[in-house]
Design a protein around this motif. Structure first.
Motif, PDB file in Angstrom:
ATOM      1  N   MET A 462     -21.317  -0.095  16.087  1.00  0.00           N
ATOM      2  CA  MET A 462     -22.419  -0.985  16.422  1.00  0.00           C
ATOM      3  C   MET A 462     -23.645  -0.738  15.554  1.00  0.00           C
ATOM      4  N   ALA A 463     -23.775   0.470  15.007  1.00  0.00           N
ATOM      5  CA  ALA A 463     -24.913   0.771  14.139  1.00  0.00           C
ATOM      6  C   ALA A 463     -24.932  -0.151  12.927  1.00  0.00           C
ATOM      7  N   GLU A 464     -23.750  -0.592  12.493  1.00  0.00           N
ATOM      8  CA  GLU A 464     -23.677  -1.488  11.337  1.00  0.00           C
ATOM      9  C   GLU A 464     -24.200  -2.881  11.679  1.00  0.00           C
ATOM     10  N   ILE A 465     -23.988  -3.310  12.929  1.00  0.00           N
ATOM     11  CA  ILE A 465     -24.573  -4.577  13.388  1.00  0.00           C
ATOM     12  C   ILE A 465     -26.086  -4.441  13.444  1.00  0.00           C
ATOM     13  N   ALA A 466     -26.558  -3.342  14.040  1.00  0.00           N
ATOM     14  CA  ALA A 466     -28.001  -3.121  14.162  1.00  0.00           C
ATOM     15  C   ALA A 466     -28.668  -3.092  12.795  1.00  0.00           C
ATOM     16  N   LYS A 467     -28.026  -2.478  11.813  1.00  0.00           N
ATOM     17  CA  LYS A 467     -28.607  -2.396  10.469  1.00  0.00           C
ATOM     18  C   LYS A 467     -28.715  -3.774   9.830  1.00  0.00           C
ATOM     19  N   ASN A 468     -27.685  -4.587   9.961  1.00  0.00           N
ATOM     20  CA  ASN A 468     -27.730  -5.937   9.397  1.00  0.00           C
ATOM     21  C   ASN A 468     -28.855  -6.760  10.014  1.00  0.00           C
ATOM     22  N   ILE A 469     -29.044  -6.611  11.324  1.00  0.00           N
ATOM     23  CA  ILE A 469     -30.127  -7.337  11.999  1.00  0.00           C
ATOM     24  C   ILE A 469     -31.477  -6.817  11.519  1.00  0.00           C
ATOM     25  N   ARG A 470     -31.607  -5.505  11.469  1.00  0.00           N
ATOM     26  CA  ARG A 470     -32.875  -4.885  11.057  1.00  0.00           C
ATOM     27  C   ARG A 470     -33.240  -5.272   9.619  1.00  0.00           C
ATOM     28  N   ASP A 471     -32.248  -5.273   8.740  1.00  0.00           N
ATOM     29  CA  ASP A 471     -32.514  -5.586   7.333  1.00  0.00           C
ATOM     30  C   ASP A 471     -32.937  -7.036   7.127  1.00  0.00           C
ATOM     31  N   ARG A 472     -32.449  -7.947   7.978  1.00  0.00           N
ATOM     32  CA  ARG A 472     -32.662  -9.370   7.732  1.00  0.00           C
ATOM     33  C   ARG A 472     -33.733 -10.010   8.613  1.00  0.00           C
ATOM     34  N   VAL A 473     -33.843  -9.553   9.856  1.00  0.00           N
ATOM     35  CA  VAL A 473     -34.840 -10.165  10.757  1.00  0.00           C
ATOM     36  C   VAL A 473     -35.643  -9.106  11.493  1.00  0.00           C
ATOM     37  N   GLY A 474     -35.778  -7.948  10.873  1.00  0.00           N
ATOM     38  CA  GLY A 474     -36.478  -6.841  11.523  1.00  0.00           C
ATOM     39  C   GLY A 474     -37.908  -7.153  11.903  1.00  0.00           C
TER      40      GLY A 474
END
Length: 550
Positions: A462-474
């Motif tokens: 799930m950390a990989e999902i969180a990172k993608n969200i943070r990188d794009r819409v943080g």
């Protein structure tokens, strides 16, 4: 290309089931012939299934159950091997027409019987259709079947690893090690759904004395036509209601729920033990019979809805969400929680909510201890101990009793993907508070595709999902403490939920549009099928994974 997909289970309800359904459909849409081996009892419900076949008693002949027309070129044929009454599983579950038992609790004889019967069925179909490649799902059993096919007919096989077989079976019993290695040994390639799962697999192999192996990461996809930003709540709920009204079978009744609450409120341990340990008398894989009334009683425009979707098991962190709910509702009284899912231990989580609702502290502690028994990390126990050390446990119980969890934390039973998408589209927030290693967490991406923010544990896959969200819409996401499985997990979860519910940015259409774009660009089934086809083309001969031997 003729592709055999050896799965063994259903086409809906769990992550791997949904994965197989979407992959088969996507491959067929690209013009390929897909042969799915599973035990789906209602194949006619799936529009992409063109043919269904059953076998005779020894799996050496098969006969058609139904056939339908499909798009030119591709076709999905579903085959149901005769395996007897026993269906081995990774997590104890309920399957219509079968008795289930976890792999790590089965004798070698029973496992061999299951593998042999499935392998016979697969080879029988191959003798007629001549597969080009096989794709085995899961770490245990299916790869052994695929290797049998490969050794006898030279068909190359690949493996998709899902987290449940690794974490709930392979790691639980060294007696399963030879079967695992046998399946992996001649695979042409190994596919995982996240970098984390690849590392997990190799850590396991090193622990049992084998070298690391190469894995290929292919993120799962999201059904873009279903999971999308919704329209007006009244229209979406009307569609959900219509779908529920058309169901022939419904699950748990309101009376059953109220009976459990009465038992909890009277603290009758004997009756409670019987209720928790007896097999449910309702259909576990159907939505609750009172769900239409539940959704009608929610004001979707003024109330804030926090949704959980997944199996009702401790690993998904459902008990942590139940324990976090009173603090959330105390500070934001118009919040409702919807827990969508199913399991054999559903009543334990409902009993926990009922004990909190009744302010029964001792019972709360007992239920949490029972749920977390054997877990290395006991987030519920840590939460309660912290409250006790601070002298605030009684105050928390009072807050819980005032929260009216019977109306504010609602268990719905499972929903199909169409229904789930409607709930997501009218929800304010999605929560996936897993405390046990998750391979990926596709349901969080599905929520993201509908434009709602998914709170996920920032660990495991799930950390990989969180990172993608943070990188794009943080920039849209409120500041919060990182949600990781530790002793502060539940307080952090409560605070995180409140911060997100209070954030106007997460309600902004700009966020919703960006969220949907992330989901469908990074996680789509067309890309998944293309990546598999590249592997099938690249590795056209039976392989040998280096360093593995029996």
């Amino acid at each position: 290309m003729r592709i055999a997909v050896i799965h063994g289970y259903l086409l809906s309800g769990t992550g791997s089931n949904i994965y197989v359904a979407n992959l088969a459909s996507s491959l067929a849409n690209r013009g390929h012939e897909v042969f799915v081996f599973c035990q789906e009892p209602e194949p006619h419900r799936f529009g992409f299934v063109n043919d269904c076949f059953d076998f005779d008693v020894d799996n050496k002949r098969f006969f058609r159950i139904f056939s339908s027309t499909g798009p030119d070129g591709g076709r999905v044929r579903l085959f149901r091997p005769r395996i007897g009454q026993l269906l081995p599983t990774y997590v104890l579950d309920d399957y219509v027409g079968f008795k289930t038992r976890e792999f790590h609790r089965l004798s070698q004889e029973k496992i061999a019987q299951y593998v042999n019967r499935t392998a016979t069925a697969v080879k029988t179909v191959h003798s007629v259709f001549d597969f080009d490649v096989a794709l085995a799902q899961h770490l245990i059993a299916s790869p052994a079947v695929a290797r049998r096919l490969s050794e006898e007919y030279g068909v190359p096989y690949h493996i998709t690893i899902h987290g449940s077989a690794l974490n709930y079976s392979a790691k639980q019993s060294t007696e399963l090690t030879p079967l695992v290695i046998y399946g992996l040994n001649k695979a042409a390639s190994i596919v995982v759904s996240s970098d984390f799962l690849g590392r997990q697999l190799n850590d396991y192999l090193v622990d049992i004395g084998h070298q690391e192996i190469a894995t290929h990461v292919i993120y799962p996809g999201v059904e873009e036509s279903i999971f999308k930003i919704g329209g007006h709540p009244h229209e979406l709920i009307a569609e959900l209601r219509h779908s529920l009204e058309s169901r022939k079978t419904l699950g748990k009744s309101l009376g059953s729920k109220e009976a459990l609450r009465v038992i909890v409120s009277t603290e009758n341990r004997q009756l409670l033990a019987e209720e928790l340990n007896s097999p449910p008398t309702y259909e576990r894989r159907a939505p609750d019979s009172d769900l239409i009334n539940v959704i009608d009683n929610i004001n979707w425009e003024t109330e804030q809805v926090v949704t959980f979707a997944g199996k009702y098991i401790v690993g998904k962190g459902l008990h942590a969400l139940v324990l976090a709910a009173p603090n959330v509702i105390c500070r934001s009284p118009n919040v409702r929680f919807l827990a969508i899912g199913f399991s054999d231990v559903r009543e334990h989580f409902e009993a926990l909510g009922a004990a909190l609702d009744a302010g029964k502290g001792e019972l709360v502690i007992e239920i949490v201890e029972e749920l977390e028994k054997g877990l290395e990390l006991q987030v519920g126990r840590e939460f309660i101990l912290d409250l006790m050390q601070k002298g605030t446990f009684e105050k928390y119980l009072q807050r819980a009793a005032e929260a009216d969890l019977s109306k504010r934390f609602i268990f719905t039973g499972p929903l199909d993907h169409f229904e789930l998408a409607k709930v997501f589209a009218v929800s304010d927030l999605f929560v996936a508070p897993s405390i046990f290693p998750e391979a990926f967490g596709m349901v969080a991406v599905e929520a993201l595709a509908t434009g709602i923010y998914p709170i996920v544990t920032e660990a495991f896959g799930m950390a990989e999902i969180a990172k993608n969200i943070r990188d794009r819409v943080g920039d849209f996401v409120p500041q919060h403490s990182k949600l990781i499985p530790d002793k502060n997990f539940i307080p952090v979860l409560s605070d995180y939920i409140l911060r997100c519910l209070d954030s106007p940015d997460l309600k902004d259409m700009r966020f919703k549009t960006a969220a949907h774009k992330i989901a469908v660009e990074l996680f789509n089934w067309d890309r998944v099928s293309v990546e598999y086809l590249k592997l099938f083309t690249r590795f056209q001969q039976p392989g040998r994974i280096g360093g593995l031997s029996i």
